[in-house]
Scaffold this motif. Structure first.
Motif, PDB file in Angstrom:
ATOM      1  N   GLU A  14       0.844  -1.198   0.000  1.00 18.11           N
ATOM      2  CA  GLU A  14       0.000   0.000   0.000  1.00 18.11           C
ATOM      3  C   GLU A  14       0.882   1.252   0.000  1.00 18.11           C
ATOM      4  N   PRO A  15       1.387   1.666  -1.149  1.00 11.65           N
ATOM      5  CA  PRO A  15       2.196   2.890  -1.193  1.00 11.65           C
ATOM      6  C   PRO A  15       1.312   4.128  -1.090  1.00 11.65           C
ATOM      7  N   GLU A  30       5.324   3.521   2.937  1.00 13.00           N
ATOM      8  CA  GLU A  30       4.416   2.394   3.117  1.00 13.00           C
ATOM      9  C   GLU A  30       3.311   2.861   4.070  1.00 13.00           C
ATOM     10  N   LYS A  31       2.072   2.675   3.679  1.00 10.45           N
ATOM     11  CA  LYS A  31       0.949   3.232   4.438  1.00 10.45           C
ATOM     12  C   LYS A  31       0.959   2.786   5.899  1.00 10.45           C
ATOM     13  N   GLN A  32       1.100   1.488   6.141  1.00  9.91           N
ATOM     14  CA  GLN A  32       1.059   0.985   7.515  1.00  9.91           C
ATOM     15  C   GLN A  32       2.172   1.594   8.359  1.00  9.91           C
ATOM     16  N   ALA A  55      -1.858  12.947   7.941  1.00  8.63           N
ATOM     17  CA  ALA A  55      -2.506  11.700   7.542  1.00  8.63           C
ATOM     18  C   ALA A  55      -3.455  11.895   6.370  1.00  8.63           C
ATOM     19  N   GLN A  56      -4.217  13.006   6.381  1.00  7.62           N
ATOM     20  CA  GLN A  56      -5.195  13.230   5.320  1.00  7.62           C
ATOM     21  C   GLN A  56      -4.555  13.616   3.994  1.00  7.62           C
ATOM     22  N   LYS A  57      -3.264  13.916   4.033  1.00  4.79           N
ATOM     23  CA  LYS A  57      -2.567  14.283   2.799  1.00  4.79           C
ATOM     24  C   LYS A  57      -1.583  13.208   2.338  1.00  4.79           C
ATOM     25  N   LEU A  58      -1.757  11.995   2.863  1.00  3.93           N
ATOM     26  CA  LEU A  58      -0.980  10.846   2.396  1.00  3.93           C
ATOM     27  C   LEU A  58      -1.919   9.973   1.579  1.00  3.93           C
ATOM     28  N   VAL A  59      -1.747   9.984   0.263  1.00  2.00           N
ATOM     29  CA  VAL A  59      -2.711   9.338  -0.624  1.00  2.00           C
ATOM     30  C   VAL A  59      -2.006   8.431  -1.639  1.00  2.00           C
ATOM     31  N   CYS A  60      -2.761   7.460  -2.137  1.00  4.37           N
ATOM     32  CA  CYS A  60      -2.271   6.606  -3.217  1.00  4.37           C
ATOM     33  C   CYS A  60      -2.983   7.048  -4.490  1.00  4.37           C
ATOM     34  N   LEU A 119       0.812   7.774  -8.941  1.00  6.68           N
ATOM     35  CA  LEU A 119       1.806   7.028  -8.168  1.00  6.68           C
ATOM     36  C   LEU A 119       1.843   5.566  -8.601  1.00  6.68           C
ATOM     37  N   LEU A 120       0.683   4.949  -8.724  1.00  6.49           N
ATOM     38  CA  LEU A 120       0.635   3.549  -9.128  1.00  6.49           C
ATOM     39  C   LEU A 120       1.240   3.343 -10.512  1.00  6.49           C
ATOM     40  N   ALA A 121       0.950   4.265 -11.428  1.00  2.75           N
ATOM     41  CA  ALA A 121       1.502   4.155 -12.785  1.00  2.75           C
ATOM     42  C   ALA A 121       3.016   4.327 -12.774  1.00  2.75           C
TER      43      ALA A 121
END
Length: 250
Positions: A171-172, A183-185, A211-216, A220-222
């Protein structure tokens, strides 16, 4: 007996919008992956044709490659626009023009560096290298090449907390402020729950993590998938070089 409390309609609406946006963005990411697979297939066919010196057919494939790369870029931008609106939207008593919000986000993202130029460069490089391996493509001597097919937009390749490569993260997430990846966790465990601020863990970064500004986001996935592909190509090239070296020793 009727309850005197008022249900949090706005919070529910905001949550539903965020979930719907996340689902749509995820579906679009699958489409992006399929487009990139088609692009890779077209590139490989062009390489085979270059070996046979079928330049006319390569031109046709180049046109198709451009169309695929533009479609890929549009999909990523639209997915990111949906993702951003879903995360940033706050319900108000006034009417919300979602089309306007999405169009504004889309145009803002289209103005950023895109995947398109990099994909087309990969196509040209692959075809050029068939007969000109390790030689610069025409014009490169004079141009200031800012980004090549072996470089990435990602600011860090390891999570500073877990130490894992970002290509291995389940979960990046990326900070919307400084663009560093975690890593999200690990990052959620790192952030205190009492409201105390913590700075980004990347050395020299002055930004505060929220926390609210840490998003996937779909971008990012691409980009992680592209880095994974670059790493695989580099590893394959190294394996070929090592194998050739063994033959030379014999």
């Amino acid at each position: 007996m009727a309850s005197s409390s008022t249900p949090p309609v706005r919070d529910n609406a905001s949550g539903r919008l965020k979930r719907a946006a996340s689902t749509l963005a995820g579906d679009t990411q699958t489409l992006v992956s399929d487009i990139k697979k088609a692009f890779t297939m077209v590139k490989n066919i062009a390489v085979d044709l270059e070996r046979e010196k079928e330049s006319a057919q390569i031109k046709e494939l180049e046109t198709l490659a451009v169309q695929l790369s533009e479609s890929c870029d549009d999909c990523i931008c639209r997915a990111s626009a949906i993702h951003n609106v879903g995360n940033e939207y706050q319900p108000t008593p006034e009417f919300t023009d979602f089309k306007k919000l999405l169009d504004e986000q889309f145009m803002k993202l289209k103005a950023m560096p895109s995947q398109h130029n990099r994909l087309i460069r990969q196509f040209h490089e692959a075809v050029w290298n068939v007969h000109h391996e390790n030689q610069p493509m025409p014009g490169e001597e004079e141009e200031d090449i800012v980004m090549t097919s072996t470089q990435s937009n990602l600011l860090n390749v390891k999570c500073p907390l877990s130490g894992k490569m970002i290509t291995d993260l389940a979960e990046p997430v990326r900070s919307m402020d400084c663009k560093h990846i975690y890593e999200k966790q690990a990052v959620m465990a790192y952030l205190p729950r009492n409201g105390t601020q913590k700075r980004c863990c990347i050395a020299g970064c002055p930004k505060v993590l929220q926390a609210q500004k840490l998003v996937c986001d779909p971008f990012l996935l691409a980009e992680i998938e592209e880095l994974r592909s670059i790493n695989q190509q580099t590893e394959q090239a190294q394996n070929v070089e090592d194998f050739t070296g063994l033959d030379d020793e014999d």
